[in-house]
Write a protein that holds these residues in place. Structure first.
Motif, PDB file in Angstrom:
ATOM      1  N   ALA A 157      -2.862  -6.888 -20.171  1.00 41.98           N
ATOM      2  CA  ALA A 157      -3.953  -6.103 -19.601  1.00 41.98           C
ATOM      3  C   ALA A 157      -4.403  -6.702 -18.266  1.00 41.98           C
ATOM      4  CB  ALA A 157      -5.113  -6.034 -20.586  1.00 41.98           C
ATOM      5  N   LEU A 158      -4.543  -8.018 -18.225  1.00 44.42           N
ATOM      6  CA  LEU A 158      -4.938  -8.677 -16.975  1.00 44.42           C
ATOM      7  C   LEU A 158      -3.915  -8.442 -15.876  1.00 44.42           C
ATOM      8  CD1 LEU A 158      -6.249 -12.108 -18.337  1.00 44.42           C
ATOM      9  CD2 LEU A 158      -7.637 -10.307 -17.283  1.00 44.42           C
ATOM     10  N   ALA A 159      -2.645  -8.519 -16.237  1.00 43.34           N
ATOM     11  CA  ALA A 159      -1.586  -8.347 -15.240  1.00 43.34           C
ATOM     12  C   ALA A 159      -1.487  -6.907 -14.750  1.00 43.34           C
ATOM     13  CB  ALA A 159      -0.253  -8.796 -15.826  1.00 43.34           C
ATOM     14  N   SER A 160      -1.995  -5.957 -15.561  1.00 44.22           N
ATOM     15  CA  SER A 160      -1.879  -4.534 -15.227  1.00 44.22           C
ATOM     16  C   SER A 160      -3.162  -3.949 -14.675  1.00 44.22           C
ATOM     17  CB  SER A 160      -1.467  -3.746 -16.487  1.00 44.22           C
ATOM     18  OG  SER A 160      -0.325  -4.292 -17.080  1.00 44.22           O
ATOM     19  N   ARG A 161      -4.124  -4.781 -14.355  1.00 46.79           N
ATOM     20  CA  ARG A 161      -5.464  -4.283 -14.059  1.00 46.79           C
ATOM     21  C   ARG A 161      -5.518  -3.374 -12.835  1.00 46.79           C
ATOM     22  NH1 ARG A 161      -8.937  -9.510 -13.609  1.00 46.79           N
ATOM     23  NH2 ARG A 161     -10.578  -7.933 -13.576  1.00 46.79           N
ATOM     24  N   ASN A 162      -4.590  -3.496 -11.931  1.00 48.94           N
ATOM     25  CA  ASN A 162      -4.610  -2.665 -10.721  1.00 48.94           C
ATOM     26  C   ASN A 162      -3.630  -1.494 -10.773  1.00 48.94           C
ATOM     27  OD1 ASN A 162      -6.579  -4.286  -9.394  1.00 48.94           O
ATOM     28  ND2 ASN A 162      -4.983  -5.762  -8.853  1.00 48.94           N
ATOM     29  N   PHE A 169       5.273   1.783 -14.421  1.00 48.09           N
ATOM     30  CA  PHE A 169       5.294   0.445 -15.002  1.00 48.09           C
ATOM     31  C   PHE A 169       4.058   0.144 -15.857  1.00 48.09           C
ATOM     32  CE2 PHE A 169       7.946  -0.044 -11.115  1.00 48.09           C
ATOM     33  CZ  PHE A 169       9.141  -0.351 -11.759  1.00 48.09           C
ATOM     34  N   TYR A 170       3.187   1.131 -16.026  1.00 50.16           N
ATOM     35  CA  TYR A 170       2.003   0.899 -16.850  1.00 50.16           C
ATOM     36  C   TYR A 170       2.451   0.632 -18.293  1.00 50.16           C
ATOM     37  CZ  TYR A 170      -2.869   1.241 -18.294  1.00 50.16           C
ATOM     38  OH  TYR A 170      -4.118   0.959 -18.767  1.00 50.16           O
ATOM     39  N   PRO A 171       1.963  -0.427 -18.934  1.00 50.34           N
ATOM     40  CA  PRO A 171       2.462  -0.823 -20.258  1.00 50.34           C
ATOM     41  C   PRO A 171       2.230   0.244 -21.331  1.00 50.34           C
ATOM     42  CG  PRO A 171       1.208  -2.602 -19.249  1.00 50.34           C
ATOM     43  CD  PRO A 171       0.983  -1.392 -18.403  1.00 50.34           C
ATOM     44  N   GLU A 172       3.269   0.494 -22.108  1.00 52.94           N
ATOM     45  CA  GLU A 172       3.177   1.495 -23.172  1.00 52.94           C
ATOM     46  C   GLU A 172       2.146   1.108 -24.233  1.00 52.94           C
ATOM     47  OE1 GLU A 172       4.650   4.483 -23.333  1.00 52.94           O
ATOM     48  OE2 GLU A 172       5.422   4.085 -21.321  1.00 52.94           O
ATOM     49  N   ARG A 173       2.033  -0.182 -24.509  1.00 53.44           N
ATOM     50  CA  ARG A 173       1.075  -0.603 -25.546  1.00 53.44           C
ATOM     51  C   ARG A 173      -0.347  -0.197 -25.208  1.00 53.44           C
ATOM     52  NH1 ARG A 173       1.651  -6.840 -26.868  1.00 53.44           N
ATOM     53  NH2 ARG A 173       2.825  -6.929 -24.918  1.00 53.44           N
ATOM     54  N   VAL A 198     -10.810  -4.827 -19.096  1.00 51.64           N
ATOM     55  CA  VAL A 198      -9.644  -4.736 -18.225  1.00 51.64           C
ATOM     56  C   VAL A 198      -8.739  -3.646 -18.800  1.00 51.64           C
ATOM     57  CG1 VAL A 198      -7.675  -5.923 -17.225  1.00 51.64           C
ATOM     58  CG2 VAL A 198      -9.789  -7.186 -17.652  1.00 51.64           C
ATOM     59  N   ALA A 199      -8.355  -2.671 -17.959  1.00 48.95           N
ATOM     60  CA  ALA A 199      -7.640  -1.484 -18.438  1.00 48.95           C
ATOM     61  C   ALA A 199      -8.494  -0.861 -19.543  1.00 48.95           C
ATOM     62  CB  ALA A 199      -6.230  -1.841 -18.892  1.00 48.95           C
ATOM     63  N   ASN A 200      -7.919  -0.649 -20.721  1.00 50.18           N
ATOM     64  CA  ASN A 200      -8.716  -0.108 -21.833  1.00 50.18           C
ATOM     65  C   ASN A 200      -9.016  -1.169 -22.888  1.00 50.18           C
ATOM     66  OD1 ASN A 200      -6.055  -0.291 -22.717  1.00 50.18           O
ATOM     67  ND2 ASN A 200      -6.231   1.452 -24.100  1.00 50.18           N
ATOM     68  N   VAL A 201      -8.893  -2.433 -22.512  1.00 49.63           N
ATOM     69  CA  VAL A 201      -9.129  -3.551 -23.429  1.00 49.63           C
ATOM     70  C   VAL A 201     -10.471  -4.200 -23.114  1.00 49.63           C
ATOM     71  CG1 VAL A 201      -8.249  -5.741 -24.317  1.00 49.63           C
ATOM     72  CG2 VAL A 201      -6.640  -3.952 -23.605  1.00 49.63           C
ATOM     73  N   TRP A 202     -11.270  -4.386 -24.165  1.00 44.84           N
ATOM     74  CA  TRP A 202     -12.547  -5.102 -24.046  1.00 44.84           C
ATOM     75  C   TRP A 202     -12.428  -6.433 -24.776  1.00 44.84           C
ATOM     76  CZ3 TRP A 202     -17.103  -4.139 -21.546  1.00 44.84           C
ATOM     77  CH2 TRP A 202     -17.257  -2.880 -20.957  1.00 44.84           C
ATOM     78  N   ASN A 203     -12.613  -7.517 -24.048  1.00 49.55           N
ATOM     79  CA  ASN A 203     -12.633  -8.851 -24.652  1.00 49.55           C
ATOM     80  C   ASN A 203     -14.089  -9.226 -24.913  1.00 49.55           C
ATOM     81  OD1 ASN A 203     -12.483 -11.578 -25.325  1.00 49.55           O
ATOM     82  ND2 ASN A 203     -10.833 -11.997 -23.876  1.00 49.55           N
TER      83      ASN A 203
END
Length: 241
Positions: A157-162, A169-173, A198-203
């Motif tokens: 998620a961090l690597a895909s934030r932009n 290349f957006y991650p399927e997961r 980040v993306a759709n992930v909340w830490n």
């Protein structure tokens, strides 16, 4: 209908748990989703588990399994420990359980055995301690330990934030669920003390095991409440390294 509130990694900090429940003005109408890692860190692991069991009898709760909870369960049931676990908070948990009545120990073992690996609500929002690795989602995950050990989901998620969602290349997961709520990787490691999206992930692990506060968050409004930093609540303890 009450709120759905998600709670980050507690790590033996009962005083912080009590503060966030009070500050969020939690009622019996609210659904409480705990992301795991209830033990290992501060010196009230036994009291934290007791409090969670009590909450289960009075509130609508979902308790997820964290990696520290599994390590502790192995120690309780198999006398299985390892130097790495002891160094990362396990010794504080062992100390907290010293000389406790066995009838309480059995109740706590039952609680740990019944923790959930993940929770998926009716709006396709996933709650999980750490992550998953299968590109088809949690129901297809063959390595269930990843649910409470994985860090690649958050790192991805961090690597895909932009990246935009439509990028090839957006991650399927990250496309599988509306939102994903995790703990496990303390945000204090990157000098952040509030929940991070980040993306759709909340830490939601804001680093209560270390120097930061514990967090509870309303998943719909994203309003959150925090405890005092844990070292100020336990001035005579060190917490986790």
């Amino acid at each position: 209908m009450g709120r759905t509130l998600v709670i980050g990694d507690i790590h033996g900090g009962l005083k912080a748990l009590d503060q966030v429940l009070e500050r969020a003005e939690v009622t019996t109408d609210d659904l409480l989703i705990f992301l795991g890692d209830y033990v290992d860190g501060w010196g009230q692991a036994f009291e934290v588990i007791n409090r969670l069991i009590s909450l289960k009898s009075s509130h609508d709760c979902i308790f997820l399994r964290g990696n520290h909870d599994e390590l502790f369960y192995d120690w309780l049931t198999k006398s299985k420990d390892n130097p790495n676990w002891l160094h990362h908070g396990g010794q504080a948990t062992i100390n907290s359980y010293a000389d406790r009545p066995y009838n309480f120990i059995k109740i706590h073992i039952n609680f740990l055995e019944n923790l959930e690996n993940y929770y998926l609500d009716n709006q396709n929002r996933l709650f999980i301690h750490a992550g998953f690795t299968n590109v088809r989602g949690v129901e297809e995950e063959h390595f269930t330990k990843m649910f409470y050990w994985d860090r690649s989901l958050w790192e991805m998620a961090l690597a895909s934030r932009n990246l935009p969602l439509e990028d090839e290349f957006y991650p399927e997961r990250l496309k599988l669920y509306k939102e994903i709520f995790i703990g496990h990787t303390a945000l204090s490691k990157i000098n952040i003390s509030q929940p991070l999206n980040v993306a759709n992930v909340w830490n939601i692990d804001t680093g209560a095991a270390f120097t930061n506060p514990l967090t509870i968050m309303d998943i719909d409004t994203k309003e959150f409440w925090q405890s005092d930093p844990l070292p100020s609540l336990y001035p005579n303890e060190k917490g986790r390294n």
